[in-house]
Design a protein around this motif. Structure first.
Motif, PDB file in Angstrom:
ATOM      1  N   LEU A   1       2.268   5.300   7.743  1.00 32.91           N
ATOM      2  CA  LEU A   1       1.968   6.661   7.314  1.00 32.91           C
ATOM      3  C   LEU A   1       2.854   7.679   8.014  1.00 32.91           C
ATOM      4  O   LEU A   1       3.153   8.746   7.452  1.00 32.91           O
ATOM      5  CB  LEU A   1       0.493   6.979   7.596  1.00 32.91           C
ATOM      6  CG  LEU A   1      -0.521   6.296   6.680  1.00 32.91           C
ATOM      7  CD1 LEU A   1      -1.933   6.517   7.202  1.00 32.91           C
ATOM      8  CD2 LEU A   1      -0.395   6.832   5.253  1.00 32.91           C
ATOM      9  N   SER A   2       3.281   7.383   9.230  1.00 32.56           N
ATOM     10  CA  SER A   2       4.183   8.291   9.938  1.00 32.56           C
ATOM     11  C   SER A   2       5.521   8.407   9.234  1.00 32.56           C
ATOM     12  O   SER A   2       6.250   9.387   9.437  1.00 32.56           O
ATOM     13  CB  SER A   2       4.390   7.815  11.377  1.00 32.56           C
ATOM     14  OG  SER A   2       3.160   7.803  12.079  1.00 32.56           O
ATOM     15  N   ALA A   3       5.866   7.417   8.412  1.00 32.05           N
ATOM     16  CA  ALA A   3       7.116   7.449   7.649  1.00 32.05           C
ATOM     17  C   ALA A   3       6.946   8.170   6.322  1.00 32.05           C
ATOM     18  O   ALA A   3       7.729   7.962   5.395  1.00 32.05           O
ATOM     19  CB  ALA A   3       7.615   6.032   7.406  1.00 32.05           C
ATOM     20  N   ALA A   4       5.876   8.992   6.198  1.00 30.74           N
ATOM     21  CA  ALA A   4       5.627   9.845   5.023  1.00 30.74           C
ATOM     22  C   ALA A   4       5.262   9.045   3.785  1.00 30.74           C
ATOM     23  O   ALA A   4       5.508   9.487   2.670  1.00 30.74           O
ATOM     24  CB  ALA A   4       6.820  10.745   4.739  1.00 30.74           C
ATOM     25  N   ALA A   5       4.646   7.881   3.961  1.00 27.45           N
ATOM     26  CA  ALA A   5       4.172   7.097   2.817  1.00 27.45           C
ATOM     27  C   ALA A   5       2.727   7.472   2.524  1.00 27.45           C
ATOM     28  O   ALA A   5       1.972   7.861   3.411  1.00 27.45           O
ATOM     29  CB  ALA A   5       4.275   5.603   3.116  1.00 27.45           C
ATOM     30  N   GLY A   6       2.320   7.355   1.262  1.00 28.07           N
ATOM     31  CA  GLY A   6       0.938   7.598   0.899  1.00 28.07           C
ATOM     32  C   GLY A   6       0.036   6.473   1.382  1.00 28.07           C
ATOM     33  O   GLY A   6       0.503   5.391   1.754  1.00 28.07           O
ATOM     34  N   LEU A   7      -1.292   6.728   1.347  1.00 30.84           N
ATOM     35  CA  LEU A   7      -2.228   5.750   1.879  1.00 30.84           C
ATOM     36  C   LEU A   7      -2.196   4.458   1.077  1.00 30.84           C
ATOM     37  O   LEU A   7      -2.151   3.360   1.660  1.00 30.84           O
ATOM     38  CB  LEU A   7      -3.641   6.341   1.895  1.00 30.84           C
ATOM     39  CG  LEU A   7      -4.742   5.439   2.458  1.00 30.84           C
ATOM     40  CD1 LEU A   7      -4.386   4.950   3.854  1.00 30.84           C
ATOM     41  CD2 LEU A   7      -6.077   6.192   2.487  1.00 30.84           C
ATOM     42  N   GLU A   8      -2.220   4.547  -0.244  1.00 32.88           N
ATOM     43  CA  GLU A   8      -2.196   3.330  -1.056  1.00 32.88           C
ATOM     44  C   GLU A   8      -0.882   2.579  -0.864  1.00 32.88           C
ATOM     45  O   GLU A   8      -0.872   1.338  -0.797  1.00 32.88           O
ATOM     46  CB  GLU A   8      -2.407   3.680  -2.528  1.00 32.88           C
ATOM     47  CG  GLU A   8      -3.787   4.249  -2.825  1.00 32.88           C
ATOM     48  CD  GLU A   8      -4.043   4.365  -4.310  1.00 32.88           C
ATOM     49  OE1 GLU A   8      -3.269   3.770  -5.098  1.00 32.88           O
ATOM     50  OE2 GLU A   8      -5.011   5.035  -4.705  1.00 32.88           O
ATOM     51  N   GLN A   9       0.229   3.315  -0.783  1.00 35.22           N
ATOM     52  CA  GLN A   9       1.505   2.657  -0.550  1.00 35.22           C
ATOM     53  C   GLN A   9       1.550   2.018   0.833  1.00 35.22           C
ATOM     54  O   GLN A   9       2.127   0.929   1.016  1.00 35.22           O
ATOM     55  CB  GLN A   9       2.660   3.669  -0.686  1.00 35.22           C
ATOM     56  CG  GLN A   9       2.910   4.160  -2.095  1.00 35.22           C
ATOM     57  CD  GLN A   9       1.902   5.203  -2.548  1.00 35.22           C
ATOM     58  OE1 GLN A   9       1.148   5.750  -1.709  1.00 35.22           O
ATOM     59  NE2 GLN A   9       1.869   5.493  -3.841  1.00 35.22           N
ATOM     60  N   ALA A  10       0.922   2.658   1.827  1.00 32.49           N
ATOM     61  CA  ALA A  10       0.892   2.088   3.173  1.00 32.49           C
ATOM     62  C   ALA A  10       0.080   0.795   3.198  1.00 32.49           C
ATOM     63  O   ALA A  10       0.455  -0.183   3.853  1.00 32.49           O
ATOM     64  CB  ALA A  10       0.312   3.099   4.157  1.00 32.49           C
ATOM     65  N   ILE A  11      -1.045   0.777   2.478  1.00 38.58           N
ATOM     66  CA  ILE A  11      -1.861  -0.443   2.423  1.00 38.58           C
ATOM     67  C   ILE A  11      -1.075  -1.571   1.757  1.00 38.58           C
ATOM     68  O   ILE A  11      -1.074  -2.714   2.238  1.00 38.58           O
ATOM     69  CB  ILE A  11      -3.172  -0.163   1.671  1.00 38.58           C
ATOM     70  CG1 ILE A  11      -4.054   0.789   2.484  1.00 38.58           C
ATOM     71  CG2 ILE A  11      -3.920  -1.464   1.387  1.00 38.58           C
ATOM     72  CD1 ILE A  11      -5.297   1.259   1.756  1.00 38.58           C
ATOM     73  N   ALA A  12      -0.389  -1.269   0.651  1.00 33.61           N
ATOM     74  CA  ALA A  12       0.401  -2.296  -0.033  1.00 33.61           C
ATOM     75  C   ALA A  12       1.539  -2.801   0.848  1.00 33.61           C
ATOM     76  O   ALA A  12       1.876  -3.987   0.833  1.00 33.61           O
ATOM     77  CB  ALA A  12       0.947  -1.740  -1.351  1.00 33.61           C
ATOM     78  N   ALA A  13       2.130  -1.904   1.652  1.00 31.41           N
ATOM     79  CA  ALA A  13       3.248  -2.306   2.500  1.00 31.41           C
ATOM     80  C   ALA A  13       2.798  -3.169   3.669  1.00 31.41           C
ATOM     81  O   ALA A  13       3.537  -4.063   4.121  1.00 31.41           O
ATOM     82  CB  ALA A  13       3.977  -1.059   3.010  1.00 31.41           C
ATOM     83  N   THR A  14       1.592  -2.907   4.178  1.00 32.23           N
ATOM     84  CA  THR A  14       1.124  -3.669   5.348  1.00 32.23           C
ATOM     85  C   THR A  14       0.427  -4.972   4.965  1.00 32.23           C
ATOM     86  O   THR A  14       0.205  -5.817   5.849  1.00 32.23           O
ATOM     87  CB  THR A  14       0.155  -2.814   6.176  1.00 32.23           C
ATOM     88  OG1 THR A  14      -0.937  -2.389   5.346  1.00 32.23           O
ATOM     89  CG2 THR A  14       0.863  -1.599   6.744  1.00 32.23           C
ATOM     90  N   ALA A  15       0.066  -5.162   3.704  1.00 30.75           N
ATOM     91  CA  ALA A  15      -0.668  -6.376   3.315  1.00 30.75           C
ATOM     92  C   ALA A  15       0.099  -7.661   3.643  1.00 30.75           C
ATOM     93  O   ALA A  15      -0.484  -8.598   4.205  1.00 30.75           O
ATOM     94  CB  ALA A  15      -1.023  -6.320   1.833  1.00 30.75           C
ATOM     95  N   PRO A  16       1.412  -7.770   3.339  1.00 34.25           N
ATOM     96  CA  PRO A  16       2.094  -9.047   3.641  1.00 34.25           C
ATOM     97  C   PRO A  16       2.273  -9.309   5.128  1.00 34.25           C
ATOM     98  O   PRO A  16       2.471 -10.459   5.527  1.00 34.25           O
ATOM     99  CB  PRO A  16       3.459  -8.879   2.941  1.00 34.25           C
ATOM    100  CG  PRO A  16       3.283  -7.749   1.977  1.00 34.25           C
ATOM    101  CD  PRO A  16       2.286  -6.840   2.611  1.00 34.25           C
ATOM    102  N   ILE A  17       2.247  -8.260   5.958  1.00 31.16           N
ATOM    103  CA  ILE A  17       2.502  -8.440   7.394  1.00 31.16           C
ATOM    104  C   ILE A  17       1.254  -8.185   8.228  1.00 31.16           C
ATOM    105  O   ILE A  17       1.346  -8.089   9.456  1.00 31.16           O
ATOM    106  CB  ILE A  17       3.628  -7.499   7.856  1.00 31.16           C
ATOM    107  CG1 ILE A  17       3.253  -6.038   7.580  1.00 31.16           C
ATOM    108  CG2 ILE A  17       4.946  -7.856   7.187  1.00 31.16           C
ATOM    109  CD1 ILE A  17       4.242  -5.034   8.145  1.00 31.16           C
ATOM    110  N   ALA A  18       0.096  -8.068   7.575  1.00 32.34           N
ATOM    111  CA  ALA A  18      -1.144  -7.854   8.320  1.00 32.34           C
ATOM    112  C   ALA A  18      -1.418  -9.039   9.237  1.00 32.34           C
ATOM    113  O   ALA A  18      -0.990 -10.172   8.961  1.00 32.34           O
ATOM    114  CB  ALA A  18      -2.305  -7.653   7.350  1.00 32.34           C
TER     115      ALA A  18
END
Length: 296
Positions: A119-136
């Motif tokens: 989120l600090s990189a100016a991504a939206g919440l849904e986009q942040a969740i999708a981005a972190t899912a593979p590396i959670a």
């Protein structure tokens, strides 16, 4: 052992076996009702509680009780031997729940930090969740992936987050999910800073639980030593020095043995209660969500 002694042992062993089996049946009835309630609430109708008394341990306890009653000629000895077979394995077993909870809390803290950084990189919440899912973190990756898949299908964010909280079933995760729901429904500002604070709080809880787990591990070790010493002492006296235990063969002695065994059972139960892991209660549940929504 005389004929009357054998008869008394058989009668006592039969009585003790009946009590053990009746207790197991009563526990089974309660477990069946709880299974239906838990399955109805969690959507898993076939799930059984972990403490369900299976037939094999009950039969083993009954067999040991009968053998102890025949060897000693004491009905109460058979009863306590049967109860010991049922209760002591769980008392001295290795705790697997506490470490698993700590690992899951660490995973929640790690995922929260990933969300904060994304989120600090100016991504939206849904986009942040999708981005972190593979590396959670691995312990919760399946739940986070399911959340990302639900959002990709077009599900609303708040209901999908509540479903994820139910799958995670962790109080620390509830805190993070509440912050995300507030951000989704009320457009909270500085969500990244809030997530950073929650991640730090989760790390502090992990450190606290590690200290508590170390203390409980010492208690469990002391419990194993006490149980081993008392059981070996009782068995040794029964086999090697029956004359010392001869007063317990009278009816009054059997009552005294019943009381002494009850004191030991109470002490063992108290030690087990101290060493047992009791997870904190969750506050974000399916039943609580509609109440909050209706109050707005």
């Amino acid at each position: 052992m005389t004929g009357p002694g054998v008869l008394a042992g058989l009668v006592g062993a039969g009585l003790g076996t009946g009590l053990v089996l009746a207790g197991g049946g009563a526990v089974g009835l309660v477990a069946d009702r709880l299974r239906m309630r838990v399955g109805a609430r969690a959507g898993r109708a076939g799930g059984w509680p972990r403490w369900w008394v299976r037939p094999r341990p009950v039969l083993a306890g009954a067999g040991v009780g009968i053998a102890a009653g025949l060897v000693t000629g004491w009905p109460v000895a058979g009863l306590w031997a049967a109860i010991a077979v049922l209760a002591l394995p769980g008392l001295v077993a290795v705790d697997r729940t506490g470490p698993a909870v700590i690992v899951r809390m660490e995973a929640v803290a790690g995922w929260t930090e990933q969300l904060r950084d994304t989120l600090s990189a100016a991504a939206g919440l849904e986009q942040a969740i999708a981005a972190t899912a593979p590396i959670a973190p691995a312990p919760i990756r399946a739940e986070i992936t399911a959340l990302a898949d639900a959002l990709a299908r077009g599900d609303r964010l708040a209901p999908a987050l509540r479903a994820t909280a139910d799958r995670l079933a962790d109080p620390t995760a509830d805190l993070v999910i509440v912050a995300l729901i507030a951000a989704a429904e009320r457009h909270a500002r500085d969500l990244a800073g809030l997530l950073g604070s929650l991640a730090a709080a989760a790390r502090e809880q992990v450190a606290m639980r590690l200290r508590v787990a170390a203390g409980r591990a010492r208690i469990r070790t002391s419990t194993r030593v006490i149980v081993a010493v008392t059981v070996l002492m009782a068995a040794g006296l029964t086999v090697l020095n029956r004359s010392y235990l001869a007063p317990y063969g009278s009816p009054g002695g059997q009552l005294v043995l019943l009381g002494v065994g009850g004191l030991f059972a109470g002490a063992y139960g108290w030690m087990g209660r101290i060493a047992r892991h009791r997870p904190p209660a969750r506050f974000l549940t399916r039943t609580a969500a509609p109440v909050r929504e209706a109050s707005r």
